[in-house]
Design a protein around this motif. Structure first.
Motif, short mmCIF file in Angstrom:
data_model
loop_
_atom_site.label_atom_id
_atom_site.label_comp_id
_atom_site.label_asym_id
_atom_site.label_seq_id
_atom_site.Cartn_x
_atom_site.Cartn_y
_atom_site.Cartn_z
N GLY A 167 0.77 -1.19 -0.05
CA GLY A 167 -0.04 -0.05 0.10
C GLY A 167 0.71 1.26 -0.01
N TYR A 168 0.80 2.15 -0.99
CA TYR A 168 1.46 3.15 -0.95
C TYR A 168 0.71 4.66 -1.03
CZ TYR A 168 -0.42 2.69 -5.78
OH TYR A 168 -1.29 2.69 -6.93
N GLY A 169 -0.72 4.57 -0.73
CA GLY A 169 -1.77 5.52 -0.64
C GLY A 169 -2.37 5.64 0.68
N SER A 170 -3.64 5.67 0.50
CA SER A 170 -4.50 5.67 1.71
C SER A 170 -4.43 4.31 2.67
CB SER A 170 -6.07 5.61 1.31
OG SER A 170 -6.48 4.82 0.43
N LEU A 171 -3.89 3.27 1.87
CA LEU A 171 -3.72 1.99 2.55
C LEU A 171 -2.35 1.90 3.47
CD1 LEU A 171 -4.29 -0.63 -0.48
CD2 LEU A 171 -5.84 0.09 1.38
N LEU A 197 -1.31 10.91 4.59
CA LEU A 197 -0.21 11.64 5.48
C LEU A 197 -0.12 11.18 6.93
CD1 LEU A 197 0.03 15.21 4.19
CD2 LEU A 197 1.98 13.54 4.25
N ALA A 198 -1.51 11.12 7.75
CA ALA A 198 -1.78 10.64 9.00
C ALA A 198 -1.25 9.20 8.95
CB ALA A 198 -3.34 10.54 9.39
N GLY A 199 -1.37 8.29 7.98
CA GLY A 199 -0.73 7.09 7.91
C GLY A 199 0.67 6.91 8.14
N CYS A 200 1.25 7.93 7.27
CA CYS A 200 2.80 8.04 7.24
C CYS A 200 3.28 8.53 8.42
CB CYS A 200 3.18 9.12 6.10
SG CYS A 200 2.81 8.60 4.49
N LEU A 201 2.49 9.63 9.19
CA LEU A 201 2.91 10.07 10.41
C LEU A 201 2.90 9.03 11.63
CD1 LEU A 201 1.62 13.68 10.21
CD2 LEU A 201 4.10 13.01 10.04
N SER A 202 1.98 8.10 11.33
CA SER A 202 1.95 7.00 12.37
C SER A 202 3.22 6.29 12.44
CB SER A 202 0.72 6.13 11.99
OG SER A 202 0.89 5.27 10.82
N ILE A 203 4.29 6.32 11.24
CA ILE A 203 5.40 5.45 11.06
C ILE A 203 6.32 6.40 11.93
CG2 ILE A 203 7.16 4.30 9.53
CD1 ILE A 203 4.47 3.63 7.70
N PHE A 252 9.21 9.46 7.26
CA PHE A 252 8.34 8.49 6.39
C PHE A 252 7.31 9.58 5.60
CE2 PHE A 252 5.36 5.45 5.09
CZ PHE A 252 6.01 4.53 4.57
N ALA A 253 6.95 10.33 6.35
CA ALA A 253 5.89 11.56 5.70
C ALA A 253 6.31 12.31 4.68
CB ALA A 253 5.24 12.21 7.01
N SER A 254 7.67 12.83 4.96
CA SER A 254 8.46 13.60 4.22
C SER A 254 8.73 12.82 2.78
CB SER A 254 9.70 14.06 4.78
OG SER A 254 9.36 14.90 5.83
N GLU A 255 9.20 11.65 3.09
CA GLU A 255 9.60 10.81 1.82
C GLU A 255 8.49 10.86 1.03
OE1 GLU A 255 11.47 6.62 0.96
OE2 GLU A 255 11.98 7.39 2.83
N PHE A 256 7.14 10.50 1.48
CA PHE A 256 5.94 10.31 0.73
C PHE A 256 5.94 11.55 -0.17
CE2 PHE A 256 1.67 11.78 0.03
CZ PHE A 256 1.05 10.85 -0.47
N ILE A 257 6.10 12.84 0.71
CA ILE A 257 5.81 13.94 -0.15
C ILE A 257 6.83 13.98 -1.24
CG2 ILE A 257 5.97 16.61 -0.19
CD1 ILE A 257 3.45 15.37 1.26
N SER A 258 8.22 13.94 -0.86
CA SER A 258 9.09 14.20 -2.02
C SER A 258 9.18 13.11 -3.14
CB SER A 258 10.68 14.22 -1.34
OG SER A 258 10.83 12.89 -0.69
N THR A 271 -5.48 18.18 11.80
CA THR A 271 -4.73 18.75 10.44
C THR A 271 -3.71 19.43 10.75
OG1 THR A 271 -6.42 20.52 10.52
CG2 THR A 271 -6.87 18.42 9.16
N ASP A 272 -3.60 20.01 12.11
CA ASP A 272 -2.41 20.84 12.37
C ASP A 272 -1.09 20.17 12.15
OD1 ASP A 272 -3.96 23.12 12.61
OD2 ASP A 272 -4.21 22.99 14.70
N LEU A 273 -1.00 18.96 12.76
CA LEU A 273 -0.05 18.02 12.51
C LEU A 273 0.30 17.96 11.02
CD1 LEU A 273 -0.76 15.06 15.08
CD2 LEU A 273 0.61 17.30 15.71
N LEU A 274 -0.59 18.10 10.11
CA LEU A 274 -0.17 17.82 8.68
C LEU A 274 0.42 18.95 7.85
CD1 LEU A 274 -3.45 15.50 7.85
CD2 LEU A 274 -1.39 14.84 8.87
N LYS A 275 -0.28 20.01 8.56
CA LYS A 275 0.27 21.34 7.75
C LYS A 275 1.64 21.56 7.27
CE LYS A 275 -1.00 26.40 8.36
NZ LYS A 275 -1.48 27.46 9.10
N PRO A 276 2.50 21.10 8.26
CA PRO A 276 4.02 21.43 7.80
C PRO A 276 4.42 21.01 6.63
CG PRO A 276 3.80 21.20 10.04
CD PRO A 276 2.57 20.75 9.69
#
Length: 361
Positions: A7-11, A130-136, A140-146, A173-178
């Motif tokens: 899974g690479y998106g919402s999964l 992004l919430a799923g990424c941040l749970s890791i 990991f979230a930054s890598e998803f973006i890039s 959503t404040d955690l996702l904003k940056p």
């Protein structure tokens, strides 16, 4: 043999996976030979999704999710529009832990259709990923973006009117904003209730605010109407036809009273002056739709149409429709409208031609 989904998106998000079927453990991982992009995969939702295409020397991060083979049809249904293919374990790399062996599946596409004004990147969907990424972890979230292509296209803040069917409204959503600020650079559009101001951003250098009509707008809207009609090119309507058309606003008092009744949506410029407006009805009918000639070609009309669509969707309309002048038909067609009947409107000695156009919602 144990089965897995990459899974690479919402999964990536465990709560999102649980809305579809039962899964087991998951491991952060990378898949080699695939590149992730934003793409229009479900136009019926009015949004884009992330998808991967096969590309050598590319990779994207995600999670390896344990799943029973009997659960796969449920995820096939969820990922309708994608192709499910088996990926060799040699193309899956873990971050710090050894990955289990088994059959790995990935949902991919063969072509990418970039996001557009009708199917933008929706924050209600990006939030879940992004919430799923941040749970890791943060990296990991930054890598998803890039490692995701397509962020330069239209982005829509639809959190108050979510387009994503598996939205998670409780997310902070404040955690996702940056992370989103890195890619949005102030380009995020916001669609809120019609009864509030509506800020709309398309791929233009301004963030357009579309708001409900105010009585002080009336005289300026009359002026926009006249100048917009008179500026139409001769190839569509003759000078006499344009003058006849514009003369319907000669009685300013009548036109101003009309605006007080119809309460159009109004686009304002960065210096707070009206630069466009649209009259509309709850059933989805668009009547007057005019942009100041000085502001045409700057995505003002796209912003206004997006706001009208948001307003009528909120009220339960199932389509948009309008009698569209010849010069505006290309614009409406590019926004998903279909041409219908041809109409002849007699005004004084002139006969003006337009077409009824409609867009299912």
């Amino acid at each position: 043999m144990q089965h897995y989904i990459f899974g690479y998106g919402s999964l990536i998000n465990a709560d999102s996976r649980a809305k579809t079927g039962q899964t087991g453990r998951s491991w952060p991982a990378k898949v080699i030979g695939f590149q992730r992009h934003w793409s229009v995969m479900s136009p019926e939702f009015g949004m884009s999704s992330v998808a991967v295409v096969q590309r050598s020397n590319s990779f994207c991060n995600g999670v390896l999710v344990e799943i029973d083979e009997t659960e796969l049809p449920l995820f096939d249904e969820r990922e309708a529009g994608y192709l499910r293919a088996q990926v060799p374990m040699t193309q899956i790399q873990g971050y710090e832990t050894t990955l289990p062996e088994g059959v790995v599946w990935i949902y991919h596409t063969e072509t990418v259709t970039p996001p557009n004004d009708q199917a933008p990147i929706a924050l209600s969907y990006a939030d879940v990923i992004l919430a799923g990424c941040l749970s890791i972890n943060e990296s990991f979230a930054s890598e998803f973006i890039s490692s995701t292509g397509g962020w330069e296209h239209a982005i829509l803040n639809d959190r108050q009117q979510p387009r994503y069917p598996r939205v998670q409204t409780s997310l902070d959503t404040d955690l996702l904003k940056p992370h989103l600020e890195v890619v949005s650079a102030g380009r995020i559009c916001t669609i809120t209730s019609y009864h509030q101001a509506v800020s709309v951003m398309t791929n233009a250098p301004y963030c357009w605010e579309v708001r409900p009509f105010q009585p002080d707008d009336a005289s300026q809207l009359v002026d926009i109407f006249r100048r917009a009609v008179l500026a139409i090119d001769d190839c569509f309507y003759t000078a006499l036809e344009r003058e006849t058309w514009a003369s319907s606003a000669d009685d300013h008092e009548v036109f101003q009273q009309r605006f007080l009744s119809t309460k159009p949506l109004v686009v304002r410029s960065p210096n707070n002056c009206p630069i466009g407006f649209a009259e509309w009805r709850e059933d989805g009918y668009i009547d007057c739709f005019y942009i100041d000639p000085q502001w045409q070609g700057k995505k003002v009309a796209s912003a206004l149409l997006l706001a009208v669509e948001a307003a009528v969707r909120e009220l339960g309309a199932t389509r948009l429709y309008a009698n569209v002048a010849l010069n505006a038909q290309g614009f409406f067609s590019s926004h998903g409208f279909i041409k219908g009947s041809t109409n002849s409107i007699k005004r004084n000695a002139s006969v003006l031609i337009n077409n009824t156009m409609y867009k299912p919602l």
